[in-house]
Design a protein around this motif. Structure first.
Motif, PDB file in Angstrom:
ATOM      1  N   HIS A   1     -11.090  -2.852  -4.961  1.00 62.36           N
ATOM      2  CA  HIS A   1     -10.013  -2.223  -4.558  1.00 62.36           C
ATOM      3  C   HIS A   1      -8.937  -3.443  -4.785  1.00 62.36           C
ATOM      4  O   HIS A   1      -9.143  -4.184  -4.717  1.00 62.36           O
ATOM      5  CB  HIS A   1     -10.437  -1.830  -3.099  1.00 62.36           C
TER       6      HIS A   1
ATOM      7  N   ASN B   1      -3.817   0.578   4.402  1.00 62.69           N
ATOM      8  CA  ASN B   1      -2.952   0.403   3.611  1.00 62.69           C
ATOM      9  C   ASN B   1      -3.752   1.394   2.854  1.00 62.69           C
ATOM     10  O   ASN B   1      -4.622   2.560   2.668  1.00 62.69           O
ATOM     11  CB  ASN B   1      -4.670  -0.596   2.734  1.00 62.69           C
TER      12      ASN B   1
ATOM     13  N   ASP C   1      -4.869  -3.769  -2.736  1.00 58.09           N
ATOM     14  CA  ASP C   1      -4.713  -2.508  -1.337  1.00 58.09           C
ATOM     15  C   ASP C   1      -3.196  -2.773  -2.058  1.00 58.09           C
ATOM     16  O   ASP C   1      -2.478  -4.211  -1.976  1.00 58.09           O
ATOM     17  CB  ASP C   1      -4.859  -3.650  -0.326  1.00 58.09           C
TER      18      ASP C   1
ATOM     19  N   SER D   1      -5.547   1.863  -0.950  1.00 61.40           N
ATOM     20  CA  SER D   1      -6.495   1.021  -1.872  1.00 61.40           C
ATOM     21  C   SER D   1      -6.719   1.732  -2.727  1.00 61.40           C
ATOM     22  O   SER D   1      -7.235   3.252  -3.211  1.00 61.40           O
ATOM     23  CB  SER D   1      -7.459   0.776  -1.509  1.00 61.40           C
TER      24      SER D   1
ATOM     25  N   SER E   1     -14.356  -0.866   0.201  1.00 60.97           N
ATOM     26  CA  SER E   1     -13.179  -0.953   0.526  1.00 60.97           C
ATOM     27  C   SER E   1     -12.819  -1.582   1.447  1.00 60.97           C
ATOM     28  O   SER E   1     -11.474  -2.060   1.446  1.00 60.97           O
ATOM     29  CB  SER E   1     -12.194   0.801   0.839  1.00 60.97           C
TER      30      SER E   1
END
Length: 584
Positions: free
Chosen positions: A145, A130, A147, A132, A86
């Motif tokens: 991801h 965020n 965001d 994600s 992430s």
């Protein structure tokens, strides 16, 4: 339609089943799925489209999202490209949905950027966060991801719904340090628009979606950890929300889930109280308010809650992850807004999230639990014995002669839990296996067999049969065949005998007589009660004569008319015996 499951040797004893106080019938077998560092959120969905549920979870300290694919038999294998990074300091919450409308499941995680310094700043207030999104490829893998900023500090809980009715999934995210909820409307391609913010209480931790006022528009409920409250937000159907209520609950509310615990079509709430070690159930009135609440004890530091029907009784139950109890508590719903005493099942260290789903396709919902202290996912496979005992009824004919000696052989088996009790009755009187009874009740007889297993499942089956007298026919002057003509106004003596299974004469039967006019051998009107001679007071009831061992009735034909009549003898065994006479 896509499938999504909620996130986050025999002793025959003559004992009445009601005499046993069985614990709530729920049971799980614990298995373990390896995880990364600090698993803190988990969801269930079919990520590869094979009809079997899979698992996705956040490794909070590794800042990644992992997927494990289920085989439908309760085993899991790591998906290709799992886990996916992430690229955040800490990843916290997780939800599942189809965010780009490609009919494949995706996930969204809430995350905090900035490394250790950023984490410290987030706790004290200031670095944002965020949402994600990891798009699924339909084969079980997640992409990298994308965001979207929440424009607030320390996003935690995330819930999914279509808040503006455009057919595209949107997000609602609680922001711990900002005291608000970010609502981000989906674009239908996996991205989201700018966040709108709605003020709630202090330190909001989790959010859930439900239509609380039954207007067809999704509403929100938020737990406020530092205020000991929940906030209610009414959806306007266009992506906007109106904060319309605050309710005080038990200490440090940390998680909330929505269900219908009364079965009345109105949404109810369950809130986990971190410091009070209980869950509070709030019953909805269908107008957006929750006027009735009651708390139920669970384990130590309940941190997550999920609503599902774990025992297939069509009532919603509650499962709770108890972080410092290293356990999961399950409360079985009674369908009236109350719950049975919680049963507790051990998991690994510090469970903080859980999700429900049928991972082995046996028709019973299981649990997956994220254990942040042991870096594992506990798979609690539901092995509850929901099957009632198998009954073997006695072989019964449709009818038996009166005073037959009948031996009743019956049994019950239960391969899962074993038999606790067997109760058998004949016409309400208890009987034992192998007992020989004398059939003394004329008419319908009922045999009922009830067996209870050792966890309280009950099976009941009944069978009926008739007990009949041996009817020997009417005696002269009524002929055995043909139609005898009698003089209108005369008295006709009607006589018959009954015998039992042993050939003995029956003296205790009850018999009545009705008559009915025939026209071309078709009954006309309704049967009439027979009339005795004027001097008699017997009504239409036969009298037993011990000497000849027969039943006797003197039928007066004065009230009748000329023509053909059917005489009907009604016995208390339920049988009716008819003959035809003529009157002239």
């Amino acid at each position: 339609m896509m499938r999504l499951i909620a996130t986050f040797g025999v002793i025959l004893a003559l004992l009445s089943p009601a005499s046993a106080a069985f614990p709530p019938n729920i049971s799980f077998k614990r298995l373990t799925i390896p995880a990364g560092n600090g698993p803190c959120a988990v969801v269930a969905a079919d990520f590869n489209g094979d009809g079997n549920l899979d698992v996705a979870f956040v490794n909070g300290n590794d800042n990644s999202v992992a997927t494990y694919l289920g085989d439908g038999a309760g085993d899991f294998i790591k998906a290709a490209n799992s886990p996916r990074a992430s690229d955040a300091a800490v990843t916290v919450g997780l939800a599942v949905g189809d965010f780009n409308n490609d009919n494949n499941y995706d996930v969204v995680a809430t995350s905090i950027p900035g490394g250790l310094t950023g984490l410290w700043n987030a706790i004290t207030g200031g670095v944002g966060g965020n949402a994600s999104v990891f798009l699924g490829d339909g084969k079980g893998s997640l992409g990298s991801h994308t965001d979207s900023g929440v424009d607030a500090d320390f996003p935690m809980g995330v819930a999914v719904g279509d808040f503006n009715g455009d057919g595209k999934l949107d997000l609602a995210i609680t922001n711990l340090n900002s005291g608000n909820v970010s609502v981000m409307l989906g674009n239908g391609d996996g991205s989201f628009g700018d966040a709108s913010h709605f003020k709630v209480g202090n330190r909001p931790t989790s959010v859930a979606v439900g239509d609380f006022n039954l207007d067809g528009k999704p509403d929100l409920v938020v737990t406020n950890g530092a205020d000991d409250t929940i906030s209610l937000l009414q959806g306007q159907g266009n992506g906007n929300f109106l904060v319309y209520g605050t309710i005080t609950v038990h200490s440090r509310p940390i998680a909330v889930a929505v269900g219908d615990f009364k079965g009345d079509g109105k949404k109810d709430l369950v809130v986990a109280g971190l410091l009070s070690s209980d869950v509070t159930v709030l019953l909805g009135d269908g107008a957006g308010a929750f006027p009735t609440s009651k708390s139920f004890p669970v384990g130590r530091h309940p941190s997550a809650v999920v609503v599902a029907d774990f025992n297939n009784d069509n009532y919603f139950d509650i499962a709770v992850a108890n972080r410092f109890g290293d356990s999961v508590s399950v409360l079985l719903g009674k369908g009236d807004g109350t719950f049975k005493t919680a049963r507790t099942f051990a998991v690994e260290a510090q469970p903080v999230a859980l999700a429900a789903g049928d991972f082995n396709n046996d028709g019973k919902l299981d649990l997956v639990v994220a254990n942040i202290g042991s870096n594992t996912i506990s798979y609690l496979q539901n092995n509850t014995d929901l099957t009632p005992p198998t009954l073997t009824m006695p072989t019964l004919a449709s009818s038996y002669p009166y005073l037959t000696h009948l031996t009743l052989n019956f049994s019950a088996t239960d391969s899962e839990s074993g038999i606790y009790s067997i109760v058998a009755t004949l016409n309400g009187t208890m009987v034992t296996n192998g007992q020989t009874v004398v059939l003394t009740r004329p008419g319908t007889n009922t045999f009922t067999l009830t067996a209870t297993d050792k966890v309280g499942n009950v099976a009941t089956q009944s069978a009926t049969f008739n007990v009949l007298y041996n009817w020997l026919g009417l005696l002269p002057p009524i002929p055995k065949s043909g139609v005898q003509v009698f003089k209108l106004g005369s008295v006709i003596p009607l006589k018959f005998q009954l015998k039992d299974a042993n050939g003995g004469l029956v003296s205790t039967a009850a018999a009545t007589l009705t008559v009915q006019k025939l026209s071309n051998n078709i009954p006309v009107g309704t049967p009439l009660n027979a009339t005795p001679p004027a001097s008699a007071s017997t009504g239409n009831v036969f009298q037993y004569q011990p000497g000849p061992g027969q039943y006797m009735y003197n039928l007066s034909t004065k009230p009748l008319s000329s023509g053909t009549w059917q005489l009907q003898v009604h016995l208390d065994d339920g049988s009716v015996h008819s003959t035809t006479i003529g009157l002239k």
